[in-house]
Write a protein that holds these residues in place. Sequence first.
Motif, mmCIF file in Angstrom:
data_model
loop_
_atom_site.group_PDB
_atom_site.id
_atom_site.type_symbol
_atom_site.label_atom_id
_atom_site.label_comp_id
_atom_site.label_asym_id
_atom_site.label_seq_id
_atom_site.Cartn_x
_atom_site.Cartn_y
_atom_site.Cartn_z
ATOM 1 N N ALA A 103 7.211 6.752 5.530
ATOM 2 C CA ALA A 103 6.210 6.098 6.068
ATOM 3 C C ALA A 103 6.491 5.228 7.071
ATOM 4 C CB ALA A 103 5.508 5.396 4.775
ATOM 5 N N HIS A 134 6.079 5.513 -1.900
ATOM 6 C CA HIS A 134 7.073 5.857 -0.549
ATOM 7 C C HIS A 134 8.179 4.665 -1.009
ATOM 8 C CE1 HIS A 134 4.810 8.131 2.359
ATOM 9 N NE2 HIS A 134 3.788 7.401 1.676
ATOM 10 N N PRO A 155 -0.566 12.701 7.234
ATOM 11 C CA PRO A 155 0.347 11.984 6.565
ATOM 12 C C PRO A 155 1.167 12.853 5.638
ATOM 13 C CG PRO A 155 -1.644 12.295 5.104
ATOM 14 C CD PRO A 155 -1.872 13.100 6.523
ATOM 15 N N SER A 213 -7.785 1.653 3.805
ATOM 16 C CA SER A 213 -7.231 3.100 3.694
ATOM 17 C C SER A 213 -7.781 4.223 4.210
ATOM 18 C CB SER A 213 -7.030 3.233 2.080
ATOM 19 O OG SER A 213 -6.468 4.557 1.876
ATOM 20 N N SER A 262 -5.231 4.504 8.601
ATOM 21 C CA SER A 262 -5.283 3.243 7.669
ATOM 22 C C SER A 262 -4.843 2.197 8.622
ATOM 23 C CB SER A 262 -4.277 3.594 6.633
ATOM 24 O OG SER A 262 -4.837 5.033 6.098
ATOM 25 N N ILE A 302 0.626 3.425 8.848
ATOM 26 C CA ILE A 302 -0.562 2.392 8.542
ATOM 27 C C ILE A 302 -0.126 1.450 9.994
ATOM 28 C CG2 ILE A 302 0.985 1.154 6.835
ATOM 29 C CD1 ILE A 302 -1.667 0.371 5.592
ATOM 30 N N HIS A 333 0.829 -1.218 0.195
ATOM 31 C CA HIS A 333 0.180 0.171 -0.071
ATOM 32 C C HIS A 333 0.860 1.219 -0.041
ATOM 33 C CE1 HIS A 333 -3.148 2.702 1.090
ATOM 34 N NE2 HIS A 333 -2.635 3.156 2.366
ATOM 35 N N LEU A 334 1.915 1.329 0.845
ATOM 36 C CA LEU A 334 2.835 2.510 0.816
ATOM 37 C C LEU A 334 3.643 2.600 -0.394
ATOM 38 C CD1 LEU A 334 4.016 1.977 4.760
ATOM 39 C CD2 LEU A 334 2.287 3.516 3.824
ATOM 40 N N SER A 368 3.652 9.337 6.580
ATOM 41 C CA SER A 368 2.445 7.934 6.361
ATOM 42 C C SER A 368 2.398 7.171 7.637
ATOM 43 C CB SER A 368 2.495 7.587 5.082
ATOM 44 O OG SER A 368 1.823 8.379 4.035
ATOM 45 N N SER A 416 -4.418 8.360 7.091
ATOM 46 C CA SER A 416 -2.915 8.820 7.662
ATOM 47 C C SER A 416 -2.116 8.083 6.706
ATOM 48 C CB SER A 416 -2.938 7.770 9.144
ATOM 49 O OG SER A 416 -2.822 6.227 8.845
ATOM 50 N N THR A 417 -2.344 7.712 5.640
ATOM 51 C CA THR A 417 -1.514 7.424 4.425
ATOM 52 C C THR A 417 -1.802 8.021 3.264
ATOM 53 O OG1 THR A 417 -2.846 5.544 3.888
ATOM 54 C CG2 THR A 417 -0.971 4.965 5.075
#
Lengths: 358, 358
Positions: free
Chosen positions: A262, A198, A286, A349, A308, A292, A192-193, A290, A352-353
Amino acid sequence: MLVVLDQVAIDGVRSAQRSSGGSSLLDVARAAQVDPSTVSRVLRDDPALRVRPTTRERILAAAAELGYVPNVNARGLALRRTTTLGLIIPSTANIVYEQIIKGAEAAARQAGYVLVLAESADVGAVDSAHRELILGGRVDGLLIASGTLHESLPPPLLNGLTNCVILNRRIRGSLPSIIEDDERGMARAVEHLVGLGHTRIACLAGPDEVDTATRRLAGFKQAMRAAALPIRRGYVERASFDEAGGYEATLKLLALARQPTAIAASSIVAAIGALAACHAAGVTVPEEVSLIAFHDATIAQYLTPSLSTIWMPLFELGEMATRQLLLMIDGQEIPSVQRLEDPEPRVISRASTAPPRR
Amino acid sequence: MLVVLDQVAIDGVRSAQRSSGGSSLLDVARAAQVDPSTVSRVLRDDPALRVRPTTRERILAAAAELGYVPNVNARGLALRRTTTLGLIIPSTANIVYEQIIKGAEAAARQAGYVLVLAESADVGAVDSAHRELILGGRVDGLLIASGTLHESLPPPLLNGLTNCVILNRRIRGSLPSIIEDDERGMARAVEHLVGLGHTRIACLAGPDEVDTATRRLAGFKQAMRAAALPIRRGYVERASFDEAGGYEATLKLLALARQPTAIAASSIVAAIGALAACHAAGVTVPEEVSLIAFHDATIAQYLTPSLSTIWMPLFELGEMATRQLLLMIDGQEIPSVQRLEDPEPRVISRASTAPPRR
DNA sequence: CTGTTAGCGCTTTCAA
DNA sequence: TTGAAAGCGCTAACAG
């Protein structure tokens, strides 16, 4: 039905002796003018029994009238089992266990079992719980979700234990365990990041001696490798799975010369601490970093920014472990480690991301 | 002590029958070459017993060797009590119950009792739990902290119940209850805000039908009156004790023509929602609105801003309720409502409360 | 100081 | 179709 009540009254001296004022099977038998064994059979719907409908009626009526409730001690003694399962958790306060409990409860109830909770964070929990609860006859089996169990648990502790299943910990020895796919969950977080762009991704890992922490960290490393991303010096911080641990570890990450953009936290509770640390350090989420977190919970969407998370099938974990335990109690062989793969981990999601700043 | 083990092996057929592979008192008796009743007396330290030290030694050694654990079902059946207490909570997920559980557990353990947790939010909980748990012989008594209980609970439900105490709910009927001083706690919150200079203070009250909510609101009103402050139109919002409830209700408060400068929330969970609502509405805390929450929990200091709270003696509540329950089980009369006044409620001032802006 | 005995409430062959 | 009887593991008089 005053007749029935009268009979009780007549026999009051004896019935009054009973554990807690309730009436016994014997009381019901007398009220219905049948033998106790017949009452037992009728009340438990003994299949190998054809009882005259009027007799059954009389018995059921009497039982209802007297408010009969079977005594689990007597039944347990006679049957050599209680239809009760125990679930050991390290702390009722941890939101992660909520779903596991609900799943276990659902599966237990469905099988006609009662679930009782015991709180114990102790490493010796398995052993003493087995003594107290199983050997003591309180429960027929034990679900163990205690947090500090790990592979290096002294093996003798687990010798000869039976009717126990471990939730989400691999333990060397004979006890079967059901585990969620933590590697994959953590990999999802990294993906995801990475998808957001990232490259400087840090991991808030759990304590060394906790098996889930190890697996999540492994998932992190795998996913980073798969994305051909380096894990920089200091980018893996080990901390306890609580707010304070997440807070301290995050401060360290933020103090690095080359700050990560992140952070993937292996625990939602630690992530709450991480968020607080970012705020305290004046680092915006974020925008600058970010964040998670592993595991989802209601509070995630009420934090600022909303957090997230990686949703994991905890309810299903509780359910599955319970079903395996019931099989085990039933005398069947069950695999020593089973991985729950079906409802897959998925990213939820929230705010925060976001993509890293240019 | 191989001798002992051999004896077990010889008698293995029979011992193997036992519930879960453990050995019975009879096994111990045979191993130690004494009568079972003697074993029973020695193992329970029967005071009315002077046993020859060597005999005691033999018995203890045999018990240890065999890993003897008494069967609670058999003991419960014989004694008509189980030395187990039940605690019913509406949800394990609610952080407020953490301390209550710990307190109850401590008091139970101290008295040699085991505490089991049951989760039930149901209004009928008292009645069905009494049936299932007390009449069923699972527990000797019940601590009831279920949330939706209230004064209008159908009285017939509570008839004839015994060995139950209610935590922090006043219920019409015969069941005794232990309550914390919610009025005073909420008054402290108001005084704190007044002390900071606030005059436009709103209350995030709990649901109408929950007794604690009513008491906290009463405390709010009293304190406002004592401070000679008006409660403005719309300044009391009733909402459920969860994040969503607090969120929605706070949005309403913030939408008022004359916005409050401070909000006293009757629940820390609702306050988390309130904080989120402020952020969502772009209202800064504490600059534009101060926020204080009833009940303290670890998370309070990890929110942004950290949340001022009212600490309440929840651990002590659990302890006291348990002690009262034990007295009740012991056949003693206990007062129908007892208020826990000793560790007083106190404000834990953090960053979410500050003087109002000029 | 230790053994005998009866029973807690329920289930379960075995008979009738 | 129902009853009689034994037993689950432990405790508690009551004897000895």
